[in-house]
Design a protein around this motif. Sequence first.
Motif, short mmCIF file in Angstrom:
data_model
loop_
_atom_site.label_atom_id
_atom_site.label_comp_id
_atom_site.label_asym_id
_atom_site.label_seq_id
_atom_site.Cartn_x
_atom_site.Cartn_y
_atom_site.Cartn_z
N SER A 325 0.85 -1.20 0.00
CA SER A 325 0.00 0.00 0.00
C SER A 325 0.88 1.24 0.00
N ILE A 326 0.43 2.26 -0.73
CA ILE A 326 1.20 3.49 -0.91
C ILE A 326 0.28 4.68 -0.65
N GLY A 327 0.83 5.76 -0.11
CA GLY A 327 0.07 7.00 0.03
C GLY A 327 -0.96 6.93 1.14
N ASP A 328 -2.08 7.64 0.95
CA ASP A 328 -3.12 7.70 1.98
C ASP A 328 -3.74 6.34 2.25
N ALA A 329 -3.58 5.37 1.35
CA ALA A 329 -4.12 4.04 1.57
C ALA A 329 -3.48 3.36 2.77
N ILE A 330 -2.27 3.77 3.11
CA ILE A 330 -1.62 3.21 4.30
C ILE A 330 -1.47 4.26 5.39
N CYS A 331 -1.14 5.50 5.03
CA CYS A 331 -0.91 6.54 6.04
C CYS A 331 -1.39 7.88 5.51
#
Length: 518
Positions: A325-331
């Motif tokens: 996961s990358i970006g807002d999908a993880i943080c």
Amino acid sequence: MTHGATAVVLGGSVAGLCSAGVLAPHFERVIVLERDELPPGAQHRRGVPQSKHPHFVLNAGRRAMGAIFPGFEESLLEAGGMLLMPSMEAAYGEKDGWGPRKSSTMTMIYSSRVLMERVLRDKVRELSNVEIREGVTVSGLDSTSGGTVNGRVRGVEYRDSAGDTRTLDADLVVDALGRGSSVRDWLVAAGWSTAPEKTLDAKVTYTSRWYRLPESEQRPPSWWWKHLVLTPTQDPGPHPDEHEYLSNFFPIDGDRAIACMGSWGLEMPRNPEAFEAAAEKLRAPSFAAAMRASTPLSEVHLTRATGNKWRRYDELGHPPLGLVSIGDAICAFNPFYAQGMSSAASSAVVLAEVLSEHRHLDTGFVRDFLDRQRVSLEVPWMLAMARDQGYDIAEGTEVAPAWRRKIMARVSWPVFNAITAAAREDDHVERTFTAVFNMDKSLRDMMTDPRFLFGLARHRVRELLGRTVVPAGFDIRLDPPGTDYTDPSHPVELAAAASPTLTDQAPAGQAPTSRKQD
């Protein structure tokens, strides 16, 4: 090194586009699945409502995007973005008035979010093995042995533009679906444990409106600045709610600006009339005057989805193979701190490094990526917590104890003021603060640096003894002073002009001893 036939990226925003860029050298084909029909130019789209608000690309993000797409920064500037030095080209309304102009090492790229995405899309479309499928909705994951040591995501399910359900096999899936990603829930349904979440919502709401700037010859000489910033008041006495706003008159491409006002826990204006009325009540008349001098181009856009949220896939006993996961999908961060795009691009660079070092997409690959990504995310996460944990209205797993909230609320802005003041007269303090602001150093690194702490203490002593050399605290009710104090012994003032000022109160380049706010 080829890691497989197909990599699939879920989402075609900044995180997804950066991910596609790093995957292209490692897979025979990369397919980006995007719900929206992507515009050919720099235009808003439904899937990125935050594009209507100001966005920064911090230094960490600039480097990451440039590493993924060589020439990105040059292309963005050529398309209309601006490379500015905020300390010289922005007027800052601080605790006790306007701060002074002075050169520094910090530079930033200013542009609209939609222009950044258009330039990134152009770069991705130059990659021959990357395909963007538009108008499709991802509806689930195809996986096997969920929750076990061999559990793997093998592909995705999606509905195409005709409404037909399809399955796409993948050797690696990248979740770049943003804050609202359903991937965590899909994994639970497939047998994985629920990934723990860290959350903190400080109830930030912000509202923006776009403006066309007046022609340069129509701007008063007091309008030397390109960016106007008002920080919240630190006056403990009675004052209008509007004095609590963090406000920006933010320059973007196309000779336009975004007027943005935000707050922690307050109701914000939702229509043009209320927006203009609120601007008139801000601490500095220059803000509303700039709006009046400009031409409105949009309605008022309001956003409430601003909580900090970190999905800790790295804490799962058996994280899924074949998925990152990358970006807002993880943080996802409070957007006030301008960390989202830069964090996404930095995570994509981490993915590129791990792909280059691992031959197989096995447990070692996944663990290595998650560990390195966690280290990368800890830097912006700590910065967000340092501010948002000071509010009693904050909710979530990371709410601080009452005693700590009280201390943080009392010291956070004064500490910030002390750092910015010391940075004007101490090169080490300035360089260190610039590095932290741009995610090149952590807050912990800064606050444990003996030379940095010495610089703060020395500047405070000089303040008490009246021996500082760069004046500050210029009356915020007047126009921002344009004097350049890069060499405090020989300040350079703007040429006097007979034409009226922006607020019709005072010319730019006020004397260094101009009166502070009462």
